[in-house]
Design a protein around this motif. Structure first.
Motif, PDB file in Angstrom:
ATOM      1  N   PRO A 259       0.812  -1.227   0.000  1.00  0.00           N
ATOM      2  CA  PRO A 259       0.000   0.000   0.000  1.00  0.00           C
ATOM      3  C   PRO A 259       0.843   1.274   0.000  1.00  0.00           C
ATOM      4  O   PRO A 259       0.485   2.270  -0.634  1.00  0.00           O
ATOM      5  N   MET A 260       1.987   1.245   0.708  1.00  0.00           N
ATOM      6  CA  MET A 260       2.822   2.442   0.755  1.00  0.00           C
ATOM      7  C   MET A 260       3.460   2.715  -0.606  1.00  0.00           C
ATOM      8  O   MET A 260       3.639   3.882  -0.999  1.00  0.00           O
ATOM      9  N   GLY A 261       3.791   1.657  -1.361  1.00  0.00           N
ATOM     10  CA  GLY A 261       4.321   1.858  -2.706  1.00  0.00           C
ATOM     11  C   GLY A 261       3.319   2.588  -3.584  1.00  0.00           C
ATOM     12  O   GLY A 261       3.677   3.543  -4.306  1.00  0.00           O
ATOM     13  N   TYR A 262       2.069   2.160  -3.539  1.00  0.00           N
ATOM     14  CA  TYR A 262       1.020   2.849  -4.295  1.00  0.00           C
ATOM     15  C   TYR A 262       0.827   4.284  -3.786  1.00  0.00           C
ATOM     16  O   TYR A 262       0.580   5.213  -4.576  1.00  0.00           O
ATOM     17  N   ARG A 263       0.951   4.475  -2.461  1.00  0.00           N
ATOM     18  CA  ARG A 263       0.724   5.807  -1.894  1.00  0.00           C
ATOM     19  C   ARG A 263       1.803   6.784  -2.351  1.00  0.00           C
ATOM     20  O   ARG A 263       1.520   7.943  -2.668  1.00  0.00           O
ATOM     21  N   TRP A 264       3.064   6.316  -2.408  1.00  0.00           N
ATOM     22  CA  TRP A 264       4.141   7.189  -2.878  1.00  0.00           C
ATOM     23  C   TRP A 264       3.876   7.660  -4.304  1.00  0.00           C
ATOM     24  O   TRP A 264       4.026   8.833  -4.627  1.00  0.00           O
ATOM     25  N   ILE A 265       3.491   6.726  -5.160  1.00  0.00           N
ATOM     26  CA  ILE A 265       3.228   7.095  -6.558  1.00  0.00           C
ATOM     27  C   ILE A 265       2.000   8.010  -6.647  1.00  0.00           C
ATOM     28  O   ILE A 265       1.977   8.940  -7.469  1.00  0.00           O
ATOM     29  N   ALA A 266       1.005   7.772  -5.804  1.00  0.00           N
ATOM     30  CA  ALA A 266      -0.179   8.639  -5.796  1.00  0.00           C
ATOM     31  C   ALA A 266       0.204  10.075  -5.435  1.00  0.00           C
ATOM     32  O   ALA A 266      -0.279  11.038  -6.056  1.00  0.00           O
ATOM     33  N   PHE A 267       1.092  10.239  -4.448  1.00  0.00           N
ATOM     34  CA  PHE A 267       1.513  11.589  -4.055  1.00  0.00           C
ATOM     35  C   PHE A 267       2.305  12.257  -5.175  1.00  0.00           C
ATOM     36  O   PHE A 267       2.161  13.467  -5.410  1.00  0.00           O
ATOM     37  N   LEU A 268       3.156  11.491  -5.857  1.00  0.00           N
ATOM     38  CA  LEU A 268       3.897  12.051  -6.984  1.00  0.00           C
ATOM     39  C   LEU A 268       2.942  12.503  -8.086  1.00  0.00           C
ATOM     40  O   LEU A 268       3.110  13.586  -8.673  1.00  0.00           O
ATOM     41  N   GLN A 269       1.931  11.684  -8.357  1.00  0.00           N
ATOM     42  CA  GLN A 269       0.951  12.044  -9.376  1.00  0.00           C
ATOM     43  C   GLN A 269       0.155  13.281  -8.959  1.00  0.00           C
ATOM     44  O   GLN A 269      -0.146  14.153  -9.793  1.00  0.00           O
ATOM     45  N   ALA A 270      -0.189  13.379  -7.702  1.00  0.00           N
ATOM     46  CA  ALA A 270      -0.938  14.542  -7.220  1.00  0.00           C
ATOM     47  C   ALA A 270      -0.101  15.812  -7.358  1.00  0.00           C
ATOM     48  O   ALA A 270      -0.615  16.873  -7.753  1.00  0.00           O
ATOM     49  N   GLY A 271       1.196  15.708  -7.041  1.00  0.00           N
ATOM     50  CA  GLY A 271       2.078  16.854  -7.209  1.00  0.00           C
ATOM     51  C   GLY A 271       2.168  17.297  -8.662  1.00  0.00           C
ATOM     52  O   GLY A 271       2.161  18.499  -8.968  1.00  0.00           O
ATOM     53  N   LEU A 272       2.220  16.324  -9.565  1.00  0.00           N
ATOM     54  CA  LEU A 272       2.263  16.656 -10.985  1.00  0.00           C
ATOM     55  C   LEU A 272       0.948  17.298 -11.438  1.00  0.00           C
ATOM     56  O   LEU A 272       0.948  18.234 -12.248  1.00  0.00           O
ATOM     57  N   ALA A 273      -0.169  16.801 -10.923  1.00  0.00           N
ATOM     58  CA  ALA A 273      -1.462  17.391 -11.276  1.00  0.00           C
ATOM     59  C   ALA A 273      -1.509  18.860 -10.889  1.00  0.00           C
ATOM     60  O   ALA A 273      -2.003  19.708 -11.645  1.00  0.00           O
ATOM     61  N   ILE A 274      -0.965  19.187  -9.698  1.00  0.00           N
ATOM     62  CA  ILE A 274      -0.915  20.590  -9.270  1.00  0.00           C
ATOM     63  C   ILE A 274      -0.026  21.399 -10.207  1.00  0.00           C
ATOM     64  O   ILE A 274      -0.369  22.525 -10.614  1.00  0.00           O
ATOM     65  N   LEU A 275       1.128  20.843 -10.575  1.00  0.00           N
ATOM     66  CA  LEU A 275       2.030  21.513 -11.513  1.00  0.00           C
ATOM     67  C   LEU A 275       1.342  21.761 -12.852  1.00  0.00           C
ATOM     68  O   LEU A 275       1.496  22.838 -13.459  1.00  0.00           O
TER      69      LEU A 275
END
Length: 385
Positions: free
Chosen positions: A155-171
C-alpha cells in the motif's frame, strides 16, 4: 515558455509510466493477503485496459471542449486519486473498483498528450518523450521495491506514486496558461467532434488501428513471455532468463533516446521501417536452432531496439496522414486499438503456449510483426491515392 511547457510534458510522460508496472511488481506480495488466486491480477489489468479504451475513444470530445492542458491535469489528478484508492484497499473488489478510474485517467492523458506533441513538436521530441515513459515505467517498480523491502508493504508503494501524481497534477494546473502556446504547431481549424463511425470511415484509419493493435501485441507479448520462453525452451535458469527479458525493455528505452537523434535525418515512415527491420533481425536471432545465450540476448535487445521508434513515429505521423483537425479523434481510436492489442495478444500466445508449445514464441512475434508491417504499408498506399 515553450521550453518550460516541454519540460512539463516530459514530466507528464514520466508520470504516465510510473504506475504501469506497479501491479506486476506488487502482485506477488498482494494476492495471498487478499485471498485470491495469482491469476486474479488479470481481472484488474483488464478493467484498467477497458477504462483506457473508453477514455481514449472520448478523448477528442473532451480535448476539443476543455483543451489538452485541462484534460491532462484532470486525468493525472484522477489517476492520483485511483492510486490512493489502491493504497487504501483491503479487498480484491475494492481494487477492481479503483481500477476503473485509473484506466479512465490513463487513457485520456495518453491520447491528449500524444496528439498535442504530434501537433506542436518535432518527431525527435515524440521519441524522447516516450523514452521518458520508459524511465517512469522503470522507476515505479523501484519505489514499490523500496516500500516492500522497508517493511511498509505494497500500500505504501502505491501511496508514494499517488503523491507524486498529485504533485504533478498541481504543476499541470499551474502551467495551464502555457498550453495555448507552442512552437511549430501543425494545428488546423477547429471542427466538430467526429463519431467513432465517422473516424473509422476515414480512408487508412482501419489500417492504422490494425498497425497499433499489432505493435502493442508484439511489445506486450515479448515483454510478458520472453522470460518463460528462455527458461522452458532455451534451458536458461530462471534468474538469467529474467535478466535477459529485462533487456528488452532496456532496448526500448535506450532505443527511443537514440531514435530522437535519428529523426533528424530520417522521416517517420523511414524510422518505422528501420524499427521493423531491426525487430525482424532480433526475432530471427531467437529462431536460430543452434542459438545459445548470446543469440537470445542479442535477439531480445534487437527486438527492443526495433520496437523503440515504431510507436512514437506512428503517432507523430498521424496529423500528416489524416489532417490536424482530425488527429485527436484518430489518435484516440488508435490508442483504443493499441490497448485492445495489449489485452488480447499476450493471452492468445499464452493459450498457444499451453495448448501447443512455448517454442512458438519467435514465430508468433514474427507473424504479428509482418501483420503490422502489412498494415502500415497499406496505410501509406491509401494515403498516397
Amino acid at each position: 515558455m515553450v521550453h518550460l511547457l516541454l519540460a512539463v510534458i516530459y514530466l507528464s510522460f514520466i508520470s504516465l509510466g510510473l504506475p504501469d508496472a506497479l501491479l506486476g511488481a506488487a502482485w506477488p506480495s498482494m494476492y495471498a493477503g487478499l485471498g485470491v488466486p495469482v491469476s486474479s491480477a488479470g481481472i484488474i489489468s483488464m478493467i484498467i485496459a477497458l477504462g483506457t479504451v473508453v477514455s481514449s475513444l472520448q478523448s477528442s470530445r473532451f480535448t476539443r471542449r476543455f483543451g489538452a492542458g485541462r484534460v491532462t491535469a484532470a486525468s493525472v489528478g484522477l489517476t492520483a486519486l485511483a492510486l490512493l484508492g489502491f493504497s487504501l484497499s483491503g479487498s480484491f473488489w475494492q481494487l477492481c473498483l479503483w481500477a476503473a478510474p485509473y484506466g479512465l485517467g490513463a487513457g485520456a492523458v495518453d491520447a491528449a498528450l500524444n496528439n498535442y506533441v504530434a501537433l506542436h513538436y518535432a518527431s525527435r521530441h515524440m521519441s524522447w518523450l516516450h523514452c521518458m515513459w520508459g524511465v517512469g515505467a522503470s522507476l515505479g517498480p523501484y519505489f514499490m521495491g523500496r516500500a516492500l523491502t522497508s517493511g511498509q508493504g505494497w500500500p505504501m508503494g502505491y501511496r508514494w506514486i499517488a503523491f507524486l501524481q498529485a504533485g504533478l497534477a498541481i504543476l499541470l494546473v499551474l502551467s495551464l496558461s502555457l498550453w495555448t502556446r507552442g512552437g511549430g504547431s501543425r494545428e488546423g481549424p477547429s471542427a466538430q467532434p467526429l463519431t467513432l463511425t465517422q473516424v473509422l470511415r476515414i480512408p487508412g484509419v482501419m489500417s492504422m488501428v490494425a498497425a497499433f493493435f499489432c505493435y502493442c501485441g508484439l511489445e506486450q507479448t515479448a515483454g510478458l513471455w520472453a522470460s518463460s520462453y528462455l527458461t522452458l525452451e532455451k534451458g536458461l535458469p530462471a534468474e538469467t532468463a529474467a535478466g535477459f527479458a529485462s533487456l528488452f525493455f532496456l532496448g526500448i528505452t535506450a532505443g527511443r533516446g537514440l531514435s530522437g537523434f535519428l529523426t533528424l535525418a530520417l522521416n517517420d515512415q523511414q524510422m518505422v521501417r528501420l524499427g521493423q527491420g531491426t525487430a525482424a533481425l532480433g526475432i530471427l536471432a531467437l529462431l536460430l536452432p543452434a542459438g545459445g545465450e548470446a543469440a537470445s540476448l542479442a535477439g531480445l535487445v534487437l527486438v527492443g531496439l526495433g520496437c523503440a521508434p515504431v510507436y512514437p513515429c506512428f503517432i507523430h505521423a498521424t496529423p500528416d496522414h489524416f489532417g490536424a483537425e482530425k488527429s485527436q479523434a484518430v489518435i484516440g481510436v488508435q490508442m483504443a486499438g493499441a490497448y485492445l492489442g495489449t489485452c488480447l495478444m499476450p493471452p492468445l500466445f499464452g493459450l498457444l503456449a499451453s495448448r501447443v508449445t512455448p517454442a512458438l514464441f519467435p514465430a508468433y512475434l514474427l507473424a504479428v510483426l509482418l501483420a503490422m508491417a502489412a498494415a502500415h504499408e497499406g496505410l501509406l498506399r491509401t494515403r498516397r491515392k
